[in-house]
Write a protein that holds these residues in place. Sequence first.
Motif, PDB file in Angstrom:
ATOM      1  N   GLU A 139      23.324  -4.545 108.037  1.00  0.00           N
ATOM      2  CA  GLU A 139      21.893  -4.270 107.864  1.00  0.00           C
ATOM      3  C   GLU A 139      21.647  -3.476 106.575  1.00  0.00           C
ATOM      4  OE1 GLU A 139      17.860  -4.517 108.890  1.00  0.00           O
ATOM      5  OE2 GLU A 139      19.602  -5.607 109.646  1.00  0.00           O
TER       6      GLU A 139
ATOM      7  N   ARG B   4      22.007  -5.666 103.515  1.00  0.00           N
ATOM      8  CA  ARG B   4      20.886  -6.583 103.361  1.00  0.00           C
ATOM      9  C   ARG B   4      19.703  -5.919 102.656  1.00  0.00           C
ATOM     10  NH1 ARG B   4      16.225  -7.062 105.321  1.00  0.00           N
ATOM     11  NH2 ARG B   4      16.429  -5.444 106.875  1.00  0.00           N
ATOM     12  N   MET B   5      19.564  -4.614 102.815  1.00  0.00           N
ATOM     13  CA  MET B   5      18.404  -3.900 102.288  1.00  0.00           C
ATOM     14  C   MET B   5      18.503  -3.700 100.780  1.00  0.00           C
ATOM     15  SD  MET B   5      17.926  -0.904 105.043  1.00  0.00           S
ATOM     16  CE  MET B   5      17.703  -1.263 106.751  1.00  0.00           C
ATOM     17  N   SER B   6      17.353  -3.722 100.137  1.00  0.00           N
ATOM     18  CA  SER B   6      17.324  -3.463  98.698  1.00  0.00           C
ATOM     19  C   SER B   6      17.077  -1.978  98.414  1.00  0.00           C
ATOM     20  CB  SER B   6      16.247  -4.312  98.033  1.00  0.00           C
ATOM     21  OG  SER B   6      14.984  -4.025  98.594  1.00  0.00           O
ATOM     22  N   SER B   7      16.563  -1.264  99.410  1.00  0.00           N
ATOM     23  CA  SER B   7      16.305   0.166  99.242  1.00  0.00           C
ATOM     24  C   SER B   7      16.415   0.861 100.592  1.00  0.00           C
ATOM     25  CB  SER B   7      14.909   0.331  98.646  1.00  0.00           C
ATOM     26  OG  SER B   7      14.172   1.322  99.253  1.00  0.00           O
TER      27      SER B   7
ATOM     28  N   ASP C 235      14.508   2.936 101.732  1.00  0.00           N
ATOM     29  CA  ASP C 235      13.171   3.113 102.307  1.00  0.00           C
ATOM     30  C   ASP C 235      12.899   2.103 103.414  1.00  0.00           C
ATOM     31  OD1 ASP C 235      12.644   5.184 100.559  1.00  0.00           O
ATOM     32  OD2 ASP C 235      11.721   3.865  99.055  1.00  0.00           O
ATOM     33  N   GLU C 236      13.703   1.043 103.481  1.00  0.00           N
ATOM     34  CA  GLU C 236      13.510  -0.012 104.472  1.00  0.00           C
ATOM     35  C   GLU C 236      14.131   0.308 105.824  1.00  0.00           C
ATOM     36  OE1 GLU C 236      14.511  -3.985 103.097  1.00  0.00           O
ATOM     37  OE2 GLU C 236      14.360  -3.273 101.031  1.00  0.00           O
ATOM     38  N   ILE C 237      14.821   1.449 105.949  1.00  0.00           N
ATOM     39  CA  ILE C 237      15.489   1.789 107.206  1.00  0.00           C
ATOM     40  C   ILE C 237      14.442   2.054 108.291  1.00  0.00           C
ATOM     41  CG2 ILE C 237      16.940   3.490 108.394  1.00  0.00           C
ATOM     42  CD1 ILE C 237      18.522   3.827 105.855  1.00  0.00           C
ATOM     43  N   SER C 238      14.540   1.317 109.385  1.00  0.00           N
ATOM     44  CA  SER C 238      13.595   1.476 110.496  1.00  0.00           C
ATOM     45  C   SER C 238      13.967   2.709 111.326  1.00  0.00           C
ATOM     46  CB  SER C 238      13.630   0.232 111.391  1.00  0.00           C
ATOM     47  OG  SER C 238      14.894   0.127 112.021  1.00  0.00           O
TER      48      SER C 238
END
Length: 111
Positions: free
Chosen positions: A75, A78-81, A83-86
């Motif tokens: 996971e 896959r993220m670019s930043s 800040d996308e962490i849920s």
Amino acid sequence: MSRKNKDKYNRWRNVTIAFRVTEEENALLNRMVKLSGLTKQEYLTSNMLKRDIVVSGNPKVYKALKNEMMCIYQELKRMSSLDEISDELSELIKMVCDIINGMKEENYDIG
């Protein structure tokens, strides 16, 4: 009708409590239960009563920990930043870190 169960203190457990959760909450709950090594009932009861959850290292817990770390890695990759962490992923990462830190200290208390 379900059969009555006794707990470890030899008390009858014959009251059923049920509630609804979202699919995401259910998935996160199931992952945390696996990581704890407890039954879902023990996990929910401990959390509800604000008791510490003590993880005992066993092959089942180690496998769940390995699988969750792989999922977290995939996971994050896959993220670019960041800040996308849920919130769910953040909570899962915190629990995995608590377990690993507990193992390092040889005290598996993650409460």
